[in-house]
Design a protein around this motif. Sequence first.
Motif, PDB file in Angstrom:
ATOM      1  N   SER A 179      54.223  30.183  59.150  1.00  0.00           N
ATOM      2  CA  SER A 179      55.381  28.508  59.621  1.00  0.00           C
ATOM      3  C   SER A 179      56.938  28.859  60.148  1.00  0.00           C
ATOM      4  N   VAL A 180      57.387  28.692  60.153  1.00  0.00           N
ATOM      5  CA  VAL A 180      59.339  29.037  60.394  1.00  0.00           C
ATOM      6  C   VAL A 180      60.113  29.016  59.640  1.00  0.00           C
ATOM      7  N   GLY A 181      59.654  28.126  57.969  1.00  0.00           N
ATOM      8  CA  GLY A 181      60.821  27.854  57.133  1.00  0.00           C
ATOM      9  C   GLY A 181      59.656  29.279  56.319  1.00  0.00           C
ATOM     10  N   LYS A 205      44.892  31.869  53.603  1.00  0.00           N
ATOM     11  CA  LYS A 205      45.354  30.317  53.935  1.00  0.00           C
ATOM     12  C   LYS A 205      43.741  30.360  55.176  1.00  0.00           C
ATOM     13  N   HIS A 207      55.042  15.799  55.253  1.00  0.00           N
ATOM     14  CA  HIS A 207      55.562  17.273  56.149  1.00  0.00           C
ATOM     15  C   HIS A 207      54.146  17.450  57.003  1.00  0.00           C
ATOM     16  N   ARG A 209      63.971  20.966  55.674  1.00  0.00           N
ATOM     17  CA  ARG A 209      63.413  20.987  53.783  1.00  0.00           C
ATOM     18  C   ARG A 209      63.675  20.115  52.965  1.00  0.00           C
ATOM     19  N   SER A 261      50.541  30.701  54.249  1.00  0.00           N
ATOM     20  CA  SER A 261      51.559  29.854  53.895  1.00  0.00           C
ATOM     21  C   SER A 261      51.943  29.331  52.332  1.00  0.00           C
TER      22      SER A 261
HETATM   23  C1  8YV Z   1      54.018  24.255  58.134  1.00  0.00           C
HETATM   24  C2  8YV Z   1      56.839  24.298  58.053  1.00  0.00           C
HETATM   25  O1  8YV Z   1      53.171  23.976  58.482  1.00  0.00           O
HETATM   26  O2  8YV Z   1      56.902  26.145  59.078  1.00  0.00           O
HETATM   27  C3  8YV Z   1      57.487  25.194  58.674  1.00  0.00           C
HETATM   28  O3  8YV Z   1      58.181  25.964  57.717  1.00  0.00           O
HETATM   29  O4  8YV Z   1      57.543  23.639  56.751  1.00  0.00           O
HETATM   30  C4  8YV Z   1      55.443  23.633  58.816  1.00  0.00           C
HETATM   31  O5  8YV Z   1      55.335  23.763  59.617  1.00  0.00           O
HETATM   32  C5  8YV Z   1      54.495  24.209  56.535  1.00  0.00           C
HETATM   33  O6  8YV Z   1      55.618  24.903  55.862  1.00  0.00           O
HETATM   34  C6  8YV Z   1      53.306  24.751  55.901  1.00  0.00           C
HETATM   35  O7  8YV Z   1      52.411  26.599  56.241  1.00  0.00           O
END
Ligand code: 8YV
Length: 323
Positions: A74-76, A9, A285, A237, A52
């Motif tokens: 990302s958090v996910g 990335k 998103h 999601r 990511s």
């Molecule tokens: C991210 C997201 O930007 O953090 C997450 O889980 O969904 C978004 O904040 C996305 O996954 C792309 O990196």
Amino acid sequence: MKPSVILYKKLPDNLLRRLEAHFTVTRVHDLREETVRSHAQAFKEAVGLLGSSEKVDAALLDNMPALRATSTISVGYDNFDVEALNARKVLLMHTPTALTETVADTLMALILSSARRVVEVAERVKAGEWTKGIGPDWFGTDVHHKTIGIVGMGRIGLALAQRANLGFGMPVLYNARRQHKEAEARFNARHCDLDTLLQEADFVCSILPLTDETRHLFGAAQFAKMKSSAIFINAGRGPVVNEKALIAALKEGEIMAAGLDVFEQEPLSVESPLLSMPNVVALPHIGSATHETRYNMAATAVDNLIDALNGNVEKNCVNPQVA
Ligand code: 8YV
């Protein structure tokens, strides 16, 4: 010699330099098979992986025998096969705190724009329709003092409850596996089962991660339980929602509107019926997409990789048990 990492990335220059101070960095565009093949040696030697959104599964890990840590911006982390990582003792780091407030802001933007039809009426102004006068067909529905139902009460849920309750006087219902004492004490949030939330909330907000349990949690039966005046919001999601059922519920007037930042397939196809529905606000998103927050997420992810490879997994680690 510095240890090798793969970066998939783009990073701001100063963060790239921070990473390069610790590692030999191989930059690639993506993690597709052909990319891995053309950088086979770098993937073979890499102890770290940073990026990511791309899929990180057993097939990729088979090409990375030296890998010790992955770090996602990302958090996910539903795109990671955590079992495969655990089996190979590879750490997974994420950014659970960097985006909380920004995503909660996005949720409020979705709530306000869906209820007050901000996007739709702004387009009518641009089309010159205001000159003919406005009437009740331009009106929206109130947000303040309506009941908000939050499905998934984590950090983002708490930040949303704060905005909704303290800022807009909204009573808060929430559904989560565990009781959230802070949400209850500070924002008078009431824990309830999903059906009660669906029946009572004016705004049903999903902030759930994607797991085996949450996939298609919102389907025809759930939309049927909501008020016909309800507005459905999703910034967690996409696959948590059966999109066909959502489209049907919107078409049949089972619910009034939807504000969506995430979709079953991303990017959303131009063919999606959602795009021609005036009562749908669709965002690409962008929950966390501000300059400040995306920078903070990337900086956290760089630090996370450095920490993980130094054996420091006290914070931001999904699977510290493998350390
Ligand atoms: C991210 C997201 O930007 O953090 C997450 O889980 O969904 C978004 O904040 C996305 O996954 C792309 O990196």
